[in-house]
Design an enzyme around this catalytic site. Structure first.
Site, mmCIF file in Angstrom:
data_model
loop_
_atom_site.group_PDB
_atom_site.id
_atom_site.type_symbol
_atom_site.label_atom_id
_atom_site.label_comp_id
_atom_site.label_asym_id
_atom_site.label_seq_id
_atom_site.Cartn_x
_atom_site.Cartn_y
_atom_site.Cartn_z
ATOM 1 N N LYS A 196 28.030 134.225 62.511
ATOM 2 C CA LYS A 196 27.314 132.966 62.349
ATOM 3 C C LYS A 196 27.917 131.882 63.233
ATOM 4 O O LYS A 196 29.141 131.723 63.292
ATOM 5 C CB LYS A 196 27.358 132.514 60.887
ATOM 6 C CG LYS A 196 26.671 131.172 60.639
ATOM 7 C CD LYS A 196 26.328 130.933 59.198
ATOM 8 C CE LYS A 196 27.545 130.781 58.324
ATOM 9 N NZ LYS A 196 27.180 130.544 56.915
ATOM 10 N N ASP A 246 37.666 137.575 51.647
ATOM 11 C CA ASP A 246 37.347 136.162 51.434
ATOM 12 C C ASP A 246 38.406 135.570 50.521
ATOM 13 O O ASP A 246 38.816 136.207 49.556
ATOM 14 C CB ASP A 246 35.968 135.979 50.796
ATOM 15 C CG ASP A 246 35.409 134.577 51.032
ATOM 16 O OD1 ASP A 246 36.057 133.596 50.606
ATOM 17 O OD2 ASP A 246 34.335 134.462 51.646
ATOM 18 N N ASP A 298 42.606 134.685 52.714
ATOM 19 C CA ASP A 298 42.015 133.857 53.757
ATOM 20 C C ASP A 298 42.140 134.589 55.090
ATOM 21 O O ASP A 298 43.238 135.004 55.479
ATOM 22 C CB ASP A 298 42.759 132.523 53.812
ATOM 23 C CG ASP A 298 42.069 131.488 54.693
ATOM 24 O OD1 ASP A 298 41.400 131.875 55.665
ATOM 25 O OD2 ASP A 298 42.228 130.286 54.408
ATOM 26 N N ASP A 349 30.134 135.895 58.381
ATOM 27 C CA ASP A 349 29.265 134.810 57.912
ATOM 28 C C ASP A 349 30.135 133.635 57.483
ATOM 29 O O ASP A 349 29.754 132.843 56.623
ATOM 30 C CB ASP A 349 28.402 135.306 56.744
ATOM 31 C CG ASP A 349 27.178 134.427 56.521
ATOM 32 O OD1 ASP A 349 26.738 133.768 57.476
ATOM 33 O OD2 ASP A 349 26.663 134.385 55.393
ATOM 34 N N TRP A 406 26.089 140.149 52.022
ATOM 35 C CA TRP A 406 26.125 141.001 53.218
ATOM 36 C C TRP A 406 26.795 142.333 52.923
ATOM 37 O O TRP A 406 26.366 143.375 53.424
ATOM 38 C CB TRP A 406 26.864 140.281 54.341
ATOM 39 C CG TRP A 406 25.997 139.296 55.081
ATOM 40 C CD1 TRP A 406 24.900 138.647 54.602
ATOM 41 C CD2 TRP A 406 26.146 138.872 56.431
ATOM 42 N NE1 TRP A 406 24.364 137.838 55.559
ATOM 43 C CE2 TRP A 406 25.112 137.947 56.698
ATOM 44 C CE3 TRP A 406 27.073 139.159 57.429
ATOM 45 C CZ2 TRP A 406 24.969 137.324 57.938
ATOM 46 C CZ3 TRP A 406 26.929 138.533 58.667
ATOM 47 C CH2 TRP A 406 25.886 137.634 58.922
ATOM 48 N N GLY A 432 29.061 138.064 48.407
ATOM 49 C CA GLY A 432 28.950 139.512 48.567
ATOM 50 C C GLY A 432 27.600 140.032 49.016
ATOM 51 O O GLY A 432 27.398 141.248 49.074
#
Length: 253
Positions: free
Chosen positions: A196, A115, A131, A156, A90, A88
Site C-alpha cells: 500500500k 503486526d 512491530d 498493508d 489479507w 487479519g
C-alpha cells in the site's frame, strides 16, 4: 472464510444481487458531523456488509481478493508474509488461496503474519505480535518461514497519522520502502511484492528500487478501495533474484 461461488471460484463482489438499503445517520448532540459521516459511510458500505456476512476480518480482504483475481499471484503451496496484518483480512485470503489451512493436503502453503497490534488466531496463519520496524522483526520472520524464504510479500501497513498531510505521507512511504527492501531480501526468484502507498509524490525512490529488481511494476486500485481515497497499491511481479538486486538499505525510511 469467504463463501465460494460455484464455477470459477473467483470473487463475485459484495452485492450478491440484493438491493442495498441506504441507512441515514442522525448527527447526535455528542457526535460530530465528521464522525456521523464516517458512521453513515460504514453502515452503507457493501464491502463492510459483505465482510460481516461472509466472516471476513475486514473489508480490506476484498482488496486483496480483487487484486489477486485480476493478476493471479497467489497460488497453492506458496509461502506468504503479511506485514501489518491486523485485523487479519489479507491473511485470511492468502491462507485460503495458498492452501495453508490444516487438512488441505501435501504441499500446502504457509502464511506468516506480523503486526504490533496483534491478530486473533486464524486457521492456516502463523502470527507474530511484533512491530515490523523493530530491529529483530526481519530475522524473526525469516526464522518462521520454510527455508527462510517466501514467494509473496504483502504489506498493508500504514503509519499512525499526525494530521499533517506531508508528514503522514512521508511516514507511510518510509514503511513502504522498508517493506520493499525486506521483500527483495526474502523473496525467491519470480516472487511478488504488493504494498500500500498513497498518492502524493515521494514514490520515486521506491519505484526505482522495484523496477531494478522486478520485471513488472504497476499501480493498482481495486474496486474495494474507496474512490475518494488517496490509497493505491504497488504490485511488483517477477522478482529477478538476489543475484541482480541493487539495494541501498540506508534508503529505507
Amino acid at each position: 472464510m469467504a463463501k465460494k461461488s460455484s464455477g470459477s471460484g473467483r470473487a463475485q463482489g459484495p452485492g450478491g444481487g440484493q438491493r442495498q438499503l441506504h441507512t441515514r445517520v442522525k448527527t447526535a448532540r455528542k457526535r460530530t458531523a465528521s464522525s456521523a459521516a464516517w458512521l453513515q459511510r460504514q453502515l452503507n458500505d457493501p464491502y463492510v456488509a459483505a465482510a460481516k456476512r461472509e466472516g471476513m476480518r475486514s473489508r480490506a480482504a476484498y482488496k486483496l481478493m480483487e487484486i489477486d483475481d485480476k493478476h493471479g499471484f497467489l497460488k497453492p503451496g506458496q509461502r506468504v508474509i503479511d506485514l501489518g496484518a491486523a485485523p487479519g483480512g489479507w491473511s485470511q485470503i492468502a491462507a485460503e488461496r495458498v492452501k495453508s489451512i490444516e487438512g488441505q493436503g501435501h504441499g500446502k502453503g504457509q502464511v506468516v503474519a506480523i503486526d504490533y497490534l496483534g491478530v486473533e488466531a486464524l486457521p492456516g496463519v502463523e502470527i507474530l505480535e511484533l512491530d515490523f520496524t523493530d530491529d529483530k522483526a526481519e530475522d524473526r520472520l525469516k526464522e518462521r518461514m520454510r527455508d527462510g524464504k517466501a514467494e509473496v510479500v504483502l504489506s498493508d501497513m500504514a503509519a499512525p497519522t499526525v494530521g499533517h498531510t506531508r508528514t503522514d505521507h512521508l511516514r507511510i512511504m518510509g514503511l513502504a520502502e522498508m517493506a520493499a527492501h525486506f521483500a527483495i531480501d526474502v523473496l525467491t526468484e519470480g516472487g511478488t511484492f504488493l504494498c500500500k502507498v498513497f498518492q502524493g509524490g515521494a514514490e520515486r525512490e521506491l519505484l526505482d528500487v522495484l523496477k531494478k529488481n522486478f520485471k513488472t511494476v504497476r499501480h493498482v486500485k481495486p474496486p474495494a478501495s474507496r474512490a475518494d481515497s488517496a490509497e493505491l497499491y504497488v504490485l511488483a511481479t517477477g522478482f529477478r533474484g538476489t543475484g541482480t538486486k541493487e539495494v541501498d538499505r540506508r534508503g529505507a525510511g
